[in-house]
Write a protein that holds these residues in place. Structure first.
Motif, short mmCIF file in Angstrom:
data_model
loop_
_atom_site.label_atom_id
_atom_site.label_comp_id
_atom_site.label_asym_id
_atom_site.label_seq_id
_atom_site.Cartn_x
_atom_site.Cartn_y
_atom_site.Cartn_z
N ASN A 178 0.83 -1.21 0.00
CA ASN A 178 0.00 0.00 0.00
C ASN A 178 0.86 1.26 0.00
O ASN A 178 0.66 2.19 0.78
N ASN A 179 1.90 1.24 -0.87
CA ASN A 179 2.80 2.37 -1.08
C ASN A 179 3.75 2.62 0.08
O ASN A 179 4.41 3.67 0.11
N VAL A 180 3.87 1.69 1.02
CA VAL A 180 4.90 1.73 2.05
C VAL A 180 5.95 0.70 1.65
O VAL A 180 5.64 -0.47 1.44
N ALA A 182 16.49 2.19 -2.09
CA ALA A 182 16.10 3.18 -1.08
C ALA A 182 15.10 2.61 -0.07
O ALA A 182 14.70 3.31 0.87
N PHE A 183 14.70 1.33 -0.21
CA PHE A 183 13.76 0.73 0.73
C PHE A 183 14.43 0.59 2.10
O PHE A 183 15.65 0.40 2.20
N VAL A 184 13.63 0.64 3.18
CA VAL A 184 14.15 0.52 4.53
C VAL A 184 13.88 -0.89 5.04
O VAL A 184 13.06 -1.63 4.49
N ASN A 185 14.59 -1.27 6.11
CA ASN A 185 14.37 -2.56 6.72
C ASN A 185 12.96 -2.62 7.31
O ASN A 185 12.45 -1.62 7.84
N TYR A 186 12.32 -3.81 7.20
CA TYR A 186 10.93 -3.93 7.64
C TYR A 186 10.77 -3.55 9.11
O TYR A 186 9.71 -3.06 9.53
N ALA A 187 11.83 -3.77 9.95
CA ALA A 187 11.73 -3.46 11.37
C ALA A 187 11.59 -1.97 11.63
O ALA A 187 11.17 -1.56 12.71
N ASP A 188 11.94 -1.16 10.63
CA ASP A 188 11.87 0.30 10.80
C ASP A 188 10.57 0.89 10.27
O ASP A 188 10.40 2.11 10.26
N VAL A 189 9.65 0.02 9.83
CA VAL A 189 8.39 0.51 9.27
C VAL A 189 7.39 0.75 10.39
O VAL A 189 7.22 -0.09 11.29
N ASP A 190 6.72 1.90 10.37
CA ASP A 190 5.64 2.20 11.31
C ASP A 190 4.35 1.58 10.77
O ASP A 190 3.86 2.01 9.73
N PRO A 191 3.79 0.56 11.46
CA PRO A 191 2.56 -0.07 10.96
C PRO A 191 1.42 0.93 10.74
O PRO A 191 0.56 0.70 9.89
N ASP A 192 1.39 2.01 11.50
CA ASP A 192 0.32 3.00 11.34
C ASP A 192 0.40 3.73 10.00
O ASP A 192 -0.55 4.40 9.60
N SER A 193 1.55 3.61 9.33
CA SER A 193 1.69 4.29 8.05
C SER A 193 1.03 3.52 6.92
O SER A 193 0.88 4.03 5.81
N ILE A 194 0.63 2.28 7.20
CA ILE A 194 0.00 1.45 6.17
C ILE A 194 -1.51 1.63 6.27
O ILE A 194 -2.13 1.24 7.24
N LYS A 195 -2.09 2.23 5.26
CA LYS A 195 -3.51 2.53 5.24
C LYS A 195 -4.21 1.71 4.16
O LYS A 195 -3.60 1.36 3.15
N PRO A 196 -5.49 1.40 4.36
CA PRO A 196 -6.24 0.74 3.29
C PRO A 196 -6.28 1.59 2.03
O PRO A 196 -6.19 2.81 2.09
#
Length: 390
Positions: free
Chosen positions: A120-122, A254-268
């Motif tokens: 979803n664009n993250v 330029a992708f980041v490691n999955y551990a650094d992803v904020d789950p709240d940034s993933i929106k429907p």
């Protein structure tokens, strides 16, 4: 209170390797002899033991949970997607999820032992094995060696086997191979029945599996009925090549490691990907929303690769056209036939007209596969589309 899990949470766990990979049967061994067993179970056991792993292939999958409640309401959690892999462990996958009305989309590129993900664009990446990437498709990808005690009955039609499972057999195989929600921990879980259909090709590859299970569990004192369904289809076995462009690799750096992803940034997704009332209308809608087809003035839909090559779909006439320069190959899903100029091919009888050259027939057969892949990307099957065209 209805089921709290969503497919988004399931997929986030998958990407973090926190969920178990669905168990497969023992590693298949090459078979030295053809299937000559007259007993269906013996023949099926021979096919499973001898099933061969494809060095490369494209697979399409679907799986869904439909929960029915006493107030006649329903929750639907579903995923459909496609994955292509080659013998160099290069993989491309794309998936669409419906979590009770919320839409999620993800695309992955795997090479060099690393999966690059756009969810979803993250964007993020994770190091993992090719086997774990394939497990993200959430359905078993080999046939399972059932015993006589697992079965209520088995029917064989050529290389297709339909297996009716006992309640205990269905429960064991569902919980160990298909379930992504952990229903073994649900209160009052009851398996009613299950059915598996497997198809093998002449070389011993599993080419298709469908699964269906009916069950229930208790939540807040209410019995919830569950229907689970899944399908797996393999195409282009031994012929698939996956290419990831330098442009894509540059963007993925330029992708980041999955551990650094904020789950709240993933929106429907805002885009409406809900099924329509018919398979035909769902296909028409998703060709635009998923595959970027353009609607033409005459009502046809088109997707151009370049100035000389593209696809056209005419719903009024139930035809799919692959055009290359001035040559047009036409597949009719109503008649299950293909044509190119005077050459015609009937897929039901596998016969070609006298004017056909072998190379033309091969391309017509490929064009039908192109059309099936468009359907797979839209989470649909040719069989379901054809039923509405009769």
């Amino acid at each position: 209170m209805k089921m709290k899990h969503t497919l988004m949470a399931v997929f986030l766990m998958r990407c973090g390797c926190n969920a178990a990979v669905p168990q497969e049967s023992a590693e298949p061994l090459p078979s030295e002899t053809p299937q000559t067993d007259t007993d269906p179970l013996a023949a099926y056991s021979t096919a499973v033991k001898g099933q061969k792993s494809a060095p490369s292939a494209a697979m399409s999958v679907r799986c869904s949970y439909t929960m029915g409640f006493s107030d006649q309401s329903r929750n639907i959690y579903a995923m459909d997607g496609v994955l292509s892999y080659d013998d160099k462990d290069t993989i491309h996958l794309k998936q669409y999820m419906n979590s009770n009305g919320m839409q999620f989309e993800q695309e992955g590129w795997y090479y060099g032992g690393r999966l690059y993900f756009n969810y979803n664009n993250v964007t993020f990446y994770e190091d993992m094995s090719a086997a774990n990437v394939k497990a993200l498709m959430l359905v078993p990808q080999t046939a399972y060696a059932y015993t006589e005690a697992d079965l209520d009955g088995i029917d064989r039609q050529d290389n297709t086997y339909s297996l009716d499972l006992t309640a205990d057999g269905a429960k064991n195989v569902f919980l160990s191979r298909y379930d992504i929600y952990g229903l073994n921990e649900a209160e009052g879980f009851i398996m009613k029945d299950g059915r598996i259909t497997d198809t093998f090709d002449e070389e011993g590859h599993l080419t298709r599996e469908t699964a269906s299970f009916d069950m229930s569990y208790v939540q807040d004192g209410e019995t919830v009925a569950i229907k689970y369904e899944s399908s797996l289809n393999y195409t282009d076995i031994g012929k698939t090549a996956v290419t990831i462009s330098d442009e894509d690799k540059k963007a993925q750096s330029a992708f980041v490691n999955y551990a650094d992803v904020d789950p709240d940034s993933i929106k429907p997704l805002d885009e409406n990907d809900e099924p329509a009332d018919t398979v035909t209308e769902t296909f028409r809608r998703r060709l635009v929303s998923r595959l970027n087809y353009e609607v033409q003035e005459d009502g046809t839909l088109s997707s151009s690769f370049n100035d000389t090559e593209g696809y056209w779909i005419d719903f009024a006439n139930r035809t799919f056209v692959y055009s290359r320069r001035t040559i047009r190959y036409v597949y009719s899903w109503r008649g299950d036939t293909g044509t190119m100029d005077a050459c015609s091919y009937d897929f039901k009888t596998q016969t070609a007209s006298d004017s056909c050259q072998d190379s033309t027939v091969e391309t017509i057969q490929d064009v039908k596969k192109y059309f099936e892949m468009e359907l797979y990307y839209c989470g649909l099957t040719l069989e379901d589309l054809q039923k509405e065209a009769q």
